[in-house]
Design a protein around this motif. Structure first.
Motif, PDB file in Angstrom:
ATOM      1  N   ALA A 116       0.827  -1.208   0.000  1.00  0.00           N
ATOM      2  CA  ALA A 116       0.000   0.000   0.000  1.00  0.00           C
ATOM      3  C   ALA A 116       0.861   1.257   0.000  1.00  0.00           C
ATOM      4  O   ALA A 116       0.507   2.271  -0.617  1.00  0.00           O
ATOM      5  N   ALA A 117       2.010   1.205   0.678  1.00  0.00           N
ATOM      6  CA  ALA A 117       2.897   2.373   0.714  1.00  0.00           C
ATOM      7  C   ALA A 117       3.624   2.572  -0.613  1.00  0.00           C
ATOM      8  O   ALA A 117       3.821   3.709  -1.060  1.00  0.00           O
ATOM      9  N   LEU A 118       4.019   1.464  -1.261  1.00  0.00           N
ATOM     10  CA  LEU A 118       4.764   1.570  -2.508  1.00  0.00           C
ATOM     11  C   LEU A 118       3.864   1.831  -3.710  1.00  0.00           C
ATOM     12  O   LEU A 118       4.283   2.475  -4.684  1.00  0.00           O
ATOM     13  N   GLN A 119       2.632   1.341  -3.639  1.00  0.00           N
ATOM     14  CA  GLN A 119       1.700   1.500  -4.763  1.00  0.00           C
ATOM     15  C   GLN A 119       0.369   2.025  -4.216  1.00  0.00           C
ATOM     16  O   GLN A 119      -0.562   1.258  -3.974  1.00  0.00           O
ATOM     17  N   PRO A 120       0.267   3.341  -3.986  1.00  0.00           N
ATOM     18  CA  PRO A 120      -0.952   3.905  -3.381  1.00  0.00           C
ATOM     19  C   PRO A 120      -2.225   3.581  -4.142  1.00  0.00           C
ATOM     20  O   PRO A 120      -3.304   3.520  -3.546  1.00  0.00           O
ATOM     21  N   SER A 122      -3.095   0.843  -5.161  1.00  0.00           N
ATOM     22  CA  SER A 122      -3.552  -0.480  -4.695  1.00  0.00           C
ATOM     23  C   SER A 122      -3.903  -0.479  -3.211  1.00  0.00           C
ATOM     24  O   SER A 122      -4.122  -1.538  -2.632  1.00  0.00           O
ATOM     25  N   ALA A 123      -3.953   0.711  -2.605  1.00  0.00           N
ATOM     26  CA  ALA A 123      -4.076   0.789  -1.147  1.00  0.00           C
ATOM     27  C   ALA A 123      -5.366   0.173  -0.630  1.00  0.00           C
ATOM     28  O   ALA A 123      -5.371  -0.452   0.433  1.00  0.00           O
ATOM     29  N   SER A 124      -6.476   0.333  -1.344  1.00  0.00           N
ATOM     30  CA  SER A 124      -7.764  -0.150  -0.817  1.00  0.00           C
ATOM     31  C   SER A 124      -7.734  -1.656  -0.579  1.00  0.00           C
ATOM     32  O   SER A 124      -8.017  -2.132   0.531  1.00  0.00           O
ATOM     33  N   LEU A 125      -7.367  -2.436  -1.601  1.00  0.00           N
ATOM     34  CA  LEU A 125      -7.342  -3.887  -1.449  1.00  0.00           C
ATOM     35  C   LEU A 125      -6.185  -4.319  -0.558  1.00  0.00           C
ATOM     36  O   LEU A 125      -6.327  -5.239   0.259  1.00  0.00           O
ATOM     37  N   ALA A 126      -5.031  -3.640  -0.682  1.00  0.00           N
ATOM     38  CA  ALA A 126      -3.866  -4.033   0.117  1.00  0.00           C
ATOM     39  C   ALA A 126      -4.133  -3.854   1.607  1.00  0.00           C
ATOM     40  O   ALA A 126      -3.808  -4.726   2.421  1.00  0.00           O
ATOM     41  N   LEU A 127      -4.735  -2.727   1.990  1.00  0.00           N
ATOM     42  CA  LEU A 127      -4.994  -2.490   3.410  1.00  0.00           C
ATOM     43  C   LEU A 127      -6.141  -3.370   3.917  1.00  0.00           C
ATOM     44  O   LEU A 127      -6.166  -3.745   5.091  1.00  0.00           O
ATOM     45  N   SER A 163      -5.340   3.330   7.608  1.00  0.00           N
ATOM     46  CA  SER A 163      -6.475   3.117   6.699  1.00  0.00           C
ATOM     47  C   SER A 163      -7.374   4.335   6.663  1.00  0.00           C
ATOM     48  O   SER A 163      -7.875   4.730   5.602  1.00  0.00           O
ATOM     49  N   ARG A 164      -7.580   4.948   7.833  1.00  0.00           N
ATOM     50  CA  ARG A 164      -8.368   6.179   7.872  1.00  0.00           C
ATOM     51  C   ARG A 164      -7.654   7.288   7.097  1.00  0.00           C
ATOM     52  O   ARG A 164      -8.267   8.032   6.328  1.00  0.00           O
ATOM     53  N   ALA A 165      -6.320   7.419   7.306  1.00  0.00           N
ATOM     54  CA  ALA A 165      -5.555   8.468   6.616  1.00  0.00           C
ATOM     55  C   ALA A 165      -5.584   8.281   5.104  1.00  0.00           C
ATOM     56  O   ALA A 165      -5.594   9.262   4.349  1.00  0.00           O
ATOM     57  N   ALA A 166      -5.609   7.039   4.648  1.00  0.00           N
ATOM     58  CA  ALA A 166      -5.650   6.760   3.207  1.00  0.00           C
ATOM     59  C   ALA A 166      -7.058   6.872   2.643  1.00  0.00           C
ATOM     60  O   ALA A 166      -7.244   6.774   1.419  1.00  0.00           O
ATOM     61  N   GLY A 167      -8.061   7.060   3.510  1.00  0.00           N
ATOM     62  CA  GLY A 167      -9.437   7.212   3.055  1.00  0.00           C
ATOM     63  C   GLY A 167     -10.087   5.923   2.606  1.00  0.00           C
ATOM     64  O   GLY A 167     -11.063   5.948   1.847  1.00  0.00           O
ATOM     65  N   VAL A 168      -9.567   4.766   3.064  1.00  0.00           N
ATOM     66  CA  VAL A 168     -10.100   3.479   2.601  1.00  0.00           C
ATOM     67  C   VAL A 168     -10.664   2.646   3.747  1.00  0.00           C
ATOM     68  O   VAL A 168     -10.949   1.459   3.560  1.00  0.00           O
ATOM     69  N   LEU A 169     -10.859   3.235   4.940  1.00  0.00           N
ATOM     70  CA  LEU A 169     -11.316   2.454   6.082  1.00  0.00           C
ATOM     71  C   LEU A 169     -12.654   1.775   5.810  1.00  0.00           C
ATOM     72  O   LEU A 169     -12.875   0.628   6.209  1.00  0.00           O
TER      73      LEU A 169
END
Length: 532
Positions: A116-120, A122-127, A163-169
């Motif tokens: 999630a950090a390297l490929q933002p 993909s953050a939703s599924l990764a987190l 997850s909250r900071a990335a907006g995907v919680l």
């Protein structure tokens, strides 16, 4: 929030991991050939550690995660038979299987966070996968009866905040690795994990755990994360800050979980059971009876209401006695079946003879005879009791009968919860039975004179009487239990109150107005041991 991608469950001082596999395709082929194999756990763990230590853009990380995840599911399932709800403390091989399993799932959670950090993008599924892996890590602790360490709580809260900071919680999607779980979010998986933290699951058996885990899987998205308690009087909001290490609290948002919808589900299931619906029809499975399901649902609702275990009643230290034979001896000052404890007594006698020149203090001319009943020293750890590491490695299970003397008076109870800590100590909650205990024995027929006698325990508190019987005793409705006692003779169990691992507790019919006929004492229909 600062967060390290070093696996905290990796033992310190290990050399850098070398990856067993160079390519995910080769790893997938190798792992597919071997199927469910607990012996592969060290290999999978080493691969995760090596991938975490790698630098680069993480281009192959998605392929690695999708290769290692199914293998982790199958290998950990094979390893689980070694540690799931075993007596504690775990044996060395059981403990190793547990530690490798939790290390593997936490490693996968960290790989997903790294992706999630390297490929933002993909953050939703990764987190979401990271949250699911942390949920798996925590459930492994639940299955093994192991206390959740601070490091795992730190990981849960770190993922919650990121997850909250990335907006995907609350971003829900179907994970191709878990299509059976439907649309899920990182917040849902974290709620699933924290539901276990709220329940103090060390008091549940494996059947109850399975029922609850299936229910939480369906209800996880009903729990709502909040940044404040709110002022809705109907809300059932739980502050999870009590699980957070103090340094995390100032920046911890969200920290409130609204479980009102889950409590509503619990009540709907209870109402359905009382109305005659079966547990299976209410998606509670076939493992538990209607009565057992009702008690379980009630316990969960109380736990989600914030009701904590009662104080153990121990102020400092206490010597707990386990095992029916030893408990009988504690209450009566003699053993019911001396031959059953003779081997251990003989070993101790030889040790005393070698050290002191005599067997027991009671053999000295000036000594007062007193029976030595082996006990374990537990100390208060409010609201629990703690057995420090280093004592005789006797293993215990939830639901074990125990006894002690408090203020000179005997007390009888059972372990209503038990978990192991990382240092090998045990932490338990104790349910004390009401009333003053006394020890008796079941009556034996003439044909059973050579068989070991079976102890029973009576509890008397005013007009309330209870009896604790062997778990192998089969009772039929309305039967009397014959005791080897001239005063009582017969007692009449009327209600099953509790079934432990080495006892069954019943309420007795009041003494006034009791019938005197005895049923099933002799003949083909007598119960186990011929005591009914």
């Amino acid at each position: 929030m600062p967060h390290s991608l070093t696996n905290p469950f990796t033992p310190p001082g290990l050399p850098p991991a070398s990856p067993p596999f160079a390519q995910p395709q080769a790893a997938a082929a190798f792992l597919a050939e071997r199927g469910k194999n607990a012996a592969l756990l060290p290999t999978l763990v080493s691969q995760c550690d090596a991938l975490l230590a790698e630098s680069g853009d993480g281009g192959e990380l998605p392929a690695w995660i999708e290769t290692l995840w199914p293998a982790a599911l199958s290998c950990c399932e094979a390893a689980a038979v070694r540690y799931v709800r075993k007596p504690l403390p775990l044996a060395d091989n059981e403990l190793e299987a547990f530690r490798l399993s939790r290390r593997l799932w936490l490693g996968l959670a960290l790989l997903c966070r790294k992706l999630a950090a390297l490929q933002p993008e993909s953050a939703s599924l990764a987190l979401q996968r990271a949250a699911n892996a942390l949920r798996q890590t925590l459930f492994i602790h639940v299955q093994a009866g192991h206390a959740v360490p601070v490091t795992l709580d730190e990981q849960l809260f770190a993922l919650l905040v990121s997850s909250r900071a990335a907006g995907v919680l609350a971003s829900a999607t179907v994970d191709p690795l878990h299509p059976e779980l439907g649309s899920a979010s990182a917040g849902g998986y974290l709620a699933w994990a924290f539901l276990w933290r709220l329940l103090e699951p060390q008091r549940f058996n494996i059947l109850q755990l399975n029922v609850l885990d299936r229910s939480f899987a369906r209800w996880r998205e009903l729990a709502k994360w909040q940044e404040s308690r709110g002022d809705d009087p109907r809300a059932r909001v739980v502050d999870l800050g009590r699980f957070a290490p103090p340094p995390l609290l100032p920046a911890l948002k969200p920290r409130w979980l609204d479980v009102r919808s889950i409590v509503r589900k619990l009540r709907q299931r209870s109402e359905g059971l009382r109305a005659g619906e079966s547990p299976e029809a209410l998606k509670l499975g076939r493992e538990l009876s209607v009565g057992a399901c009702l008690r379980l649902l009630r316990e969960v609702e109380l736990a989600l209401s914030g009701i904590r275990p009662a104080n153990s009643g121990i102020a400092d230290e206490v010597a707990l006695v386990f095992g029916v034979e030893h408990i009988y001896a504690l209450l009566t000052d003699h053993y019911l079946n001396p031959q059953k404890v003779g081997l251990e007594a003989s070993r101790l006698a030889h040790q005393r003879l070698g050290m002191f020149g005599f067997d027991r203090v009671s053999q000295l001319s000036h000594a007062v005879s007193r029976l030595e009943v082996p006990g374990e020293t537990w100390r208060a750890d409010d609201p629990y009791l703690l057995r420090p590491a280093g004592q005789t490695p006797v293993r215990h299970a939830v639901g074990s009968l125990l006894a002690c003397r408090l203020g000179g008076s005997p007390r009888l109870g059972c372990l209503s919860g038990l978990e192991m800590l990382d240092d090998g100590s045990l932490r338990a909650s104790v349910q004390w039975f009401p009333g003053l205990p006394s020890a008796l024995a079941l009556a034996r027929s003439p044909q059973e004179v050579r068989t070991p006698r079976q102890a029973v325990f009576l509890l008397q508190q005013d007009d309330l009487r209870q009896i604790i019987l062997p778990p192998t005793l089969a009772l039929r409705s309305g039967q009397a239990v014959a005791l080897d006692d001239q005063t009582l003779g017969l007692v009449f169990p009327v209600e099953l109150l509790e079934r432990g691992c080495d006892f069954v507790r019943y309420a007795l019919r009041p003494e006034k107005g009791e019938k005197t006929e005895q049923t099933g004492v002799e003949g083909e229909e007598q119960g186990a041991g011929g005591h009914l």
